[in-house]
Design an enzyme around this catalytic site. Structure first.
Site, mmCIF file in Angstrom:
data_model
loop_
_atom_site.group_PDB
_atom_site.id
_atom_site.type_symbol
_atom_site.label_atom_id
_atom_site.label_comp_id
_atom_site.label_asym_id
_atom_site.label_seq_id
_atom_site.Cartn_x
_atom_site.Cartn_y
_atom_site.Cartn_z
ATOM 1 N N HIS A 17 0.869 -1.193 0.000
ATOM 2 C CA HIS A 17 0.000 0.000 0.000
ATOM 3 C C HIS A 17 0.892 1.225 0.000
ATOM 4 O O HIS A 17 1.256 1.771 1.038
ATOM 5 C CB HIS A 17 -0.907 -0.031 1.240
ATOM 6 C CG HIS A 17 -1.923 1.057 1.304
ATOM 7 N ND1 HIS A 17 -3.129 0.916 1.952
ATOM 8 C CD2 HIS A 17 -1.924 2.330 0.810
ATOM 9 C CE1 HIS A 17 -3.832 2.044 1.865
ATOM 10 N NE2 HIS A 17 -3.102 2.913 1.179
ATOM 11 N N HIS A 30 1.373 4.819 -2.428
ATOM 12 C CA HIS A 30 1.025 5.693 -3.551
ATOM 13 C C HIS A 30 2.311 6.357 -4.024
ATOM 14 O O HIS A 30 2.922 7.113 -3.269
ATOM 15 C CB HIS A 30 0.011 6.750 -3.111
ATOM 16 C CG HIS A 30 -1.248 6.162 -2.560
ATOM 17 N ND1 HIS A 30 -2.337 5.855 -3.358
ATOM 18 C CD2 HIS A 30 -1.590 5.801 -1.301
ATOM 19 C CE1 HIS A 30 -3.299 5.336 -2.605
ATOM 20 N NE2 HIS A 30 -2.868 5.290 -1.354
ATOM 21 N N HIS A 87 -9.560 1.112 -1.215
ATOM 22 C CA HIS A 87 -9.517 1.771 0.085
ATOM 23 C C HIS A 87 -10.921 1.709 0.687
ATOM 24 O O HIS A 87 -11.892 2.116 0.039
ATOM 25 C CB HIS A 87 -9.112 3.239 -0.070
ATOM 26 C CG HIS A 87 -7.656 3.446 -0.359
ATOM 27 N ND1 HIS A 87 -6.979 2.756 -1.331
ATOM 28 C CD2 HIS A 87 -6.748 4.293 0.211
ATOM 29 C CE1 HIS A 87 -5.710 3.163 -1.355
ATOM 30 N NE2 HIS A 87 -5.546 4.088 -0.418
ATOM 31 N N GLU A 128 -11.199 3.407 6.195
ATOM 32 C CA GLU A 128 -10.145 4.270 6.741
ATOM 33 C C GLU A 128 -10.857 5.360 7.551
ATOM 34 O O GLU A 128 -10.890 5.343 8.773
ATOM 35 C CB GLU A 128 -9.299 4.874 5.624
ATOM 36 C CG GLU A 128 -8.227 5.833 6.123
ATOM 37 C CD GLU A 128 -7.520 6.613 5.003
ATOM 38 O OE1 GLU A 128 -6.501 7.237 5.309
ATOM 39 O OE2 GLU A 128 -8.001 6.612 3.847
ATOM 40 N N ASP A 168 1.899 3.981 2.820
ATOM 41 C CA ASP A 168 0.859 4.842 2.252
ATOM 42 C C ASP A 168 1.453 5.992 1.426
ATOM 43 O O ASP A 168 1.678 5.853 0.234
ATOM 44 C CB ASP A 168 -0.052 5.365 3.369
ATOM 45 C CG ASP A 168 -1.434 5.794 2.881
ATOM 46 O OD1 ASP A 168 -1.708 5.689 1.674
ATOM 47 O OD2 ASP A 168 -2.239 6.221 3.719
ATOM 48 N N ASP A 169 1.671 7.142 2.047
ATOM 49 C CA ASP A 169 2.255 8.332 1.390
ATOM 50 C C ASP A 169 3.409 8.812 2.259
ATOM 51 O O ASP A 169 3.290 9.806 2.986
ATOM 52 C CB ASP A 169 1.197 9.431 1.250
ATOM 53 C CG ASP A 169 0.007 8.991 0.411
ATOM 54 O OD1 ASP A 169 0.093 9.064 -0.822
ATOM 55 O OD2 ASP A 169 -1.000 8.558 1.004
#
Length: 338
Positions: A14, A16, A194, A197, A275-276
């Site tokens: 996961h 991005h 997603h 969340e 994630d980011d």
């Protein structure tokens, strides 16, 4: 324990790629492409990375992506991430990209995927990191635009393993993309989304039943529904959990509040991901260390998180066997008996 975490082989599911754009690289690309930034310095940009919720993050995320213009930009972005993977002992990664973030600015789909894909192939050759690529639809955009993006992807199906669904969860339920996900599956693509969340547990049920996902990205709100938790445990449906992201976006107030180990102990196939990472304060090792400091997992639990990620990945049985062999070798040399 910190040495153990740093050496632990890791698998990321996961990530991005646009969320791995560090401020230094953003400034470099902005200068290269003659694009003005709303920040005077790298430090100003870092200070702006304080978020109240998912939407306040997305506003800055899309703004930063404006500097990505050429194939070289997408290559450089992906290569910088892979170098972080190498430093963190990430042995396999399955990354998301958001073509609509770029095509809406007039950047050609081919430019985006070519840059990312060539970096991933070079990463496998030079760094020994295997990878897969997942195309994400932006859920705040229309179904029609998602279909258009899927059609742009058709010439590149040999480079893409699946499709996903990201961006603002609130107000954009899975049902909105049921038909485009069915079409993607008919083209031989896997599906992930997603869900759970910021949105309710019901979004997870819908991702399972309407989108036929192979993995749920995030999924931490499953605890709102004990029946769902039991179902996720029984089916070993993977949850790609992102601890630092969850705290940064106020899904949990502190890392001590995080439910990942509770879910692990209930038999769910939870995994750790970044994630980011440029925006949320850390890559894979940072996430594992944050969990370790806050929740005091055992070495066995930490290894299980990587085992889960191998189980949840979109690789062949033979590739999974090889990754598990690396992990078993690590455990023999660094496990509780050592």
């Amino acid at each position: 324990m910190e040495v153990f975490v740093r050496r632990l082989p890791k698998v990321e599911l996961h990530l991005h790629i646009e969320g791995a754009l560090e401020p230094e690289l953003m400034f470099e690309m902005a200068e290269r492409n003659g694009i003005p930034l709303p920040y005077e310095t790298v430090e100003d940009a870092r200070k702006a990375y304080q978020f109240e919720d998912l939407q306040s993050f997305l506003d800055i995320y899309y703004q930063g992506a404006n500097v990505l213009v050429t194939e070289r930009d997408f290559f450089d972005l992906t290569w910088a991430y892979l170098l972080r993977c190498k430093a963190d002992n990430v042995i396999h990664t399955e990354i998301f990209f958001d073509p609509q973030t770029h095509t809406v600015r007039g950047i050609d789909f081919d430019t985006v995927i070519n840059g990312i894909y060539h970096a991933l192939r070079q990463g496998e050759k030079e760094l020994g990191i295997t990878s897969k690529l997942i195309l994400c639809f932006l859920r705040h955009l229309s179904e029609e635009e998602a279909f258009e993006t899927l059609s742009q992807a058709e010439p590149h199906l040999n480079r893409i393993v699946g499709v996903g669904l990201d961006s603002s969860e609130i107000g954009h339920p899975p049902a909105k993309f049921q038909r485009v996900f069915a079409k993607a599956m008919s083209m031989g693509l896997k599906t992930v989304a997603h869900a759970g969340e910021e949105g309710p547990a019901n979004n997870i049920w819908d991702a399972l039943s309407l989108l036929n996902v192979s993995r749920v990205d995030h999924g931490v709100q499953c605890t709102q529904d004990p029946i769902l938790v039991a179902e996720l445990a029984k089916t070993r449906m993977p949850l790609t959990v992102c601890p630092l992201s969850n705290v940064k976006l106020r899904v949990f107030d502190t890392m001590e509040d995080h439910n990942i180990l509770t879910l692990l102990d209930k038999g769910l196939c939870v995994t750790v991901n970044s994630d980011d990472p440029a925006f949320f304060g850390g890559y894979m090792t940072d996430n594992f260390l944050a969990l370790t400091h806050a929740l005091s997992p055992s070495k066995h639990q930490l290894v299980q998180l990587t085992k889960n990620a191998i189980e949840a990945s979109f690789i062949s049985d033979e590739e999974a066997r090889q990754l598990n062999a690396q992990l078993d070798d690590f455990w023999q040399n660094h496990g509780d008996g050592h």
